[in-house]
Design an enzyme around this catalytic site. Structure first.
Site: not given
Ligand code: DX5
Ligand code: ZN
Length: 218
Positions: A9, A36
């Site tokens: 991400s 995202d």
């Molecule tokens: C949250 C996003 C996720 C998040 C994951 O709204 O959809 O993809 O960025 O990042 P981590 O692993 O840091 O929770």
């Molecule tokens: Zn996400």
């Protein structure tokens, strides 16, 4: 179902240095990029749109798989722009559209894979009518909005239910997944693991390898 894949991400990246960070993460073994997209309407945050995706595609070349996590209202409106920008998979939220079926068709007609996501508060059974028409189900393990949140273990029964009902479906866990929580996702049946802050904060290769090994051994 395909083997375990680790998606980065990019929300936790230094967005002023995004291209270089993505190159580094892919070189460190990330299997795909999880992008995202937020519109400050479906979620109270805004991130980036197709111009950024287009620039990333130009810099990274055709190979890397771009999984677009569309945390947007009316996801129907962005399909064309995302495929032009170079997206491979269009993952939208069940809560954001009145016509999931029509959107599945439109995404496929535009040559992308289809992902369908549910927020923590959404019952997993609501995915059932579409599960045989999509490529991947995304089970959010945090409230959508930003990276670095705490993993919601209570979402694992949703992953398990999907895995037992739809053995060949790709199931993605997204939010708060890292070395301490990946085994829970894998044991429940997730085969696509999204991780952001956990990978960005340490030696990325070591963390990515650990996530993949734990996921593959489950
Ligand atoms: C949250 C996003 C996720 C998040 C994951 O709204 O959809 O993809 O960025 O990042 P981590 O692993 O840091 O929770
Ligand atoms: Zn996400």
């Amino acid at each position: 179902v395909s083997g375990c894949k680790i998606g980065l991400s990019i929300l936790s990246s230094d967005l002023a240095n995004l291209g270089a960070e993505c190159v580094q993460m892919l070189d460190s073994g990330a299997d795909y990029l999880h992008l995202d997209v937020m519109d400050r309407h479906f979620v109270p945050y805004i991130t980036f749109g197709h111009p950024v995706v287009e620039s990333l595609r130009k810099q990274l070349g055709q190979d890397p798989f771009f999984d677009m996590h569309m945390m947007v209202s009316r996801p129907e409106q962005w399909v064309k722009s995302k495929v032009v920008a170079g997206a491979n998979q269009y993952t939208y939220h069940l809560e954001a559209t009145e016509s999931p079926g029509a959107l599945i068709k439109d995404i496929r007609e535009n040559g992308m894979k289809v992902g369908l996501a549910i927020k923590p508060g959404t019952t997993v059974e609501y995915l059932a009518p579409w599960a045989n028409q999509i490529d991947m189900a995304l089970v959010m393990t945090v409230e959508p909005g930003f990276g670095g949140q705490k993993f919601m273990e209570g979402m694992m029964p949703k992953v398990h239910w999907l895995r037992t009902q739809f053995p060949t479906l790709d199931i993605e866990a997204d939010g708060g997944v890292g070395p301490d929580t990946v085994h829970k996702c894998a044991e429940a049946g997730a085969n696509m693991i999204v991780s952001g802050s956990a990978i960005m904060s340490e030696a990325p290769r070591a963390v990515i390898n650990l996530l993949r090994n734990v996921c593959s051994e489950a």
